[in-house]
Design a protein around this motif. Structure first.
Motif, PDB file in Angstrom:
ATOM      1  N   ASP A  40       0.841  -1.190   0.000  1.00  0.00           N
ATOM      2  CA  ASP A  40       0.000   0.000   0.000  1.00  0.00           C
ATOM      3  C   ASP A  40       0.882   1.250   0.000  1.00  0.00           C
ATOM      4  N   THR A  41       0.511   2.243  -0.822  1.00  0.00           N
ATOM      5  CA  THR A  41       1.121   3.575  -0.720  1.00  0.00           C
ATOM      6  C   THR A  41       2.615   3.553  -1.054  1.00  0.00           C
ATOM      7  N   THR A  80      -7.237   2.721  -2.353  1.00  0.00           N
ATOM      8  CA  THR A  80      -6.954   1.318  -2.067  1.00  0.00           C
ATOM      9  C   THR A  80      -7.974   0.339  -2.645  1.00  0.00           C
ATOM     10  N   HIS A 192       1.838   3.226   4.344  1.00  0.00           N
ATOM     11  CA  HIS A 192       0.686   4.119   4.489  1.00  0.00           C
ATOM     12  C   HIS A 192       0.796   4.871   5.815  1.00  0.00           C
ATOM     13  N   ASP A 304      -0.848  -0.476  -4.713  1.00  0.00           N
ATOM     14  CA  ASP A 304      -2.206  -0.019  -5.047  1.00  0.00           C
ATOM     15  C   ASP A 304      -2.216   1.444  -5.481  1.00  0.00           C
ATOM     16  N   HIS A 305      -1.194   2.195  -5.087  1.00  0.00           N
ATOM     17  CA  HIS A 305      -1.031   3.594  -5.478  1.00  0.00           C
ATOM     18  C   HIS A 305       0.239   4.094  -4.834  1.00  0.00           C
TER      19      HIS A 305
HETATM   20 ZN   LIG Z   1      -3.931   2.145  -0.459  1.00  0.00          ZN
END
Ligand SMILES: [Zn+2]
Length: 509
Positions: A40-41, A80, A192, A304-305
């Motif tokens: 994530d992130t 997400t 994140h 996811d980003h």
């Molecule tokens: Zn995310």
């Protein structure tokens, strides 16, 4: 393809004897399993393999040196749930229908895990998304997984589990599968916010932030989280107030500023979270090695980003804009026996699932926006392709300059949840962005990413630059004009409360 006739006949007989046992198709290589890791992130350019000069990612760098590193991989949306739904289905958010953090992927969606499960692979997932609630569960992302662990607390709420715990659980799951073929998805979330400090031994993936900022003496020793709010989403000694949310919004959108030392510390903590995550990613790779599975497991790492670290005056968050810090993610694919390669052409994370189906000889999705890039793993010329992206639902819109009222006017909250930015990322590394709220004449942005990777020069200020882009402009305008409603939301009171605690809805009650 070297299976003997006898073995093939035996498999057919087995299939007749037990209808639930389908014959597993032949992979395109000596592969029996898939380890899909999403972080994530995680923006691409904070990793060594993508040019970062800090030692944030030794395990990923080593994997990239042995496998295929995709230099320009983009997510279809920088939030997400929506982005993970795209990863698993190979479809853009507009088409799978998950357009809000709180919406669930429809049961009718085809997922990559369903394909592998139906072909006889064991399927499992270890996924850290702490806004999953007992009522909504994993929001449909669990389709096709025999086991789906969200590290719930005793009340059934998903915890923000650390990478060490998640990697331990994933390695146990691999051990329990023995020699069976499997498809395993692991979603780690450490980078994140809050960005935690990991003091300690570099050999354990710790100590990077303190090494980078040894003289730091501000408030962010243990963590950095939305400026005035503790990691549990609540301010010290009380409830969230309008003052807290205003401070967050004003800093997030660049109206107020942290000191240079605080910014440096926050970025060091973010890099430290990446280093910590990479260490535990490396432990999973080492576990494959010691169990003799490294040579028959395809490993994919992506995100996811990304995360904006102040670019375009958007600080320590994602989801609102479509600039590269939020859209561009790492994508490394290690398919044993394939020669190492770097793929320059643009790909999307929507292409990952179609590629895995292709590599393993499984039927393609009936309907997908993604397409297989398997040929690029063999070094075939890969020109890259156009992609579509949309921003997430606006949060804290009253502080977002995109929603700022004209001088003297009262702020009017965006009433249409479809009111968001959209982009066409074009293959020759131009990015065209449509802002439906902008004044006529200024609704377009255009960046020549190849020459201007920081997206500083908006070429759309010269209308002539837009003339050759009639088709992508028409496409974005058509989407903006037609798609004015969202599907039914699954936003229960419980989910609202959870998102609120996680800091996503600080501006809403
Ligand atoms: Zn995310």
């Amino acid at each position: 393809m070297t299976r003997t006739i006898g073995a093939r006949a035996a498999l057919v007989l087995l299939a007749v004897a037990a209808a639930s046992c389908s014959r597993r198709p032949e992979p395109d290589g000596p592969w029996r399993s898939v380890l899909l890791v999403t972080v994530d992130t995680l923006r691409a350019d904070r990793l060594g393999a993508y040019g970062h000069d800090r030692d944030t990612s030794p395990a990923l760098d080593a994997l990239a040196a042995r496998g295929a590193r995709f230099d320009r991989a983009l997510v279809p949306t920088p939030r997400t749930t929506q982005s993970l739904a795209s990863l698993l289905t190979g479809r853009d958010p507009l088409r799978h229908g998950v357009r809000l953090l709180s919406q669930s992927l429809d049961d009718a969606s085809e997922t990559v895990a369903e394909r592998f499960r139906d072909a006889g692979y064991r399927t499992g997932a270890f996924v850290v998304v702490p806004f999953f609630t007992p009522a909504l569960g994993p929001q449909g992302l669990d389709q096709g997984f025999e086991s789906f662990d969200t590290f719930d607390d005793r009340r059934g709420f998903a915890r923000d589990a650390r990478a060490e715990e998640v990697a331990d659980a994933a390695i146990r799951w691999i051990d329990e599968r023995g020699d069976e073929p499997w498809f395993l998805w692991v979603h780690l979330r450490d980078p994140h916010a809050p960005y935690w400090n990991h003091p300690g031994d570099a050999a354990e993936g710790c100590g990077l932030a303190d090494a980078l900022t040894p003289d730091y003496s501000g408030p962010w020793n243990a963590y950095f989280h939305y400026w005035a709010v503790r990691p549990n989403g609540r301010p010290a000694g009380g409830a969230l107030t309008k003052a807290h949310q205003d401070r967050k919004g004003r800093l997030k959108f660049g109206h107020d500023r942290l000191s240079d030392a605080d910014v440096e510390r926050a970025i060091a903590l973010y890099d430290g979270e990446i280093r910590y995550t990479d260490h535990h990613f490396g432990r999973m790779l080492a576990a494959l090695e010691t169990r003799g599975r490294a040579d028959d497991t395809v490993v994919v790492l992506t995100a996811d980003h990304g995360e904006s670290l102040g670019e375009h005056d958007f600080w320590f968050d994602h989801g609102e804009f479509l600039y590269d810090p939020s859209l561009r993610v790492p994508l490394v694919v290690h398919a044993p026996t394939k020669a190492p390669t770097v793929v320059e052409g643009q790909v999307g994370t929507i292409d990952v699932a179609p590629t895995l189906l292709d590599l393993f000889g499984l039927a393609p999705f009936a309907s997908a926006d993604g397409r297989s890039f398997a040929a690029a793993l063999d070094g075939a010329p890969f020109p890259g392709r156009s992609l579509f992206a949309e921003s997430g639902e606006p949060l804290m819109a009253e502080h977002n300059p995109r929603f700022a009222p004209a001088d003297g006017a009262a702020f009017v909250p965006p009433s249409d949840p479809n009111d968001r930015l959209r982009a066409a990322a074009l293959t020759d590394r131009r990015k065209l962005i449509l802002d439906p709220r902008a004044a006529p004449g200024s609704e377009w942005e255009l960046y020549a990413i190849a020459d201007d990777p920081r997206e500083l020069a908006d070429l759309a200020t010269d209308p002539a630059s837009l003339e050759p882009l009639a088709r992508p402009r028409a496409m974005l305008e058509k989407i903006a004009a037609e798609d004015t409603t969202l599907g039914p939301t699954d936003l229960t009171d419980e989910a609202l409360k959870r998102l609120h605690e996680q800091g996503y809805l600080l501006g809403k009650k």
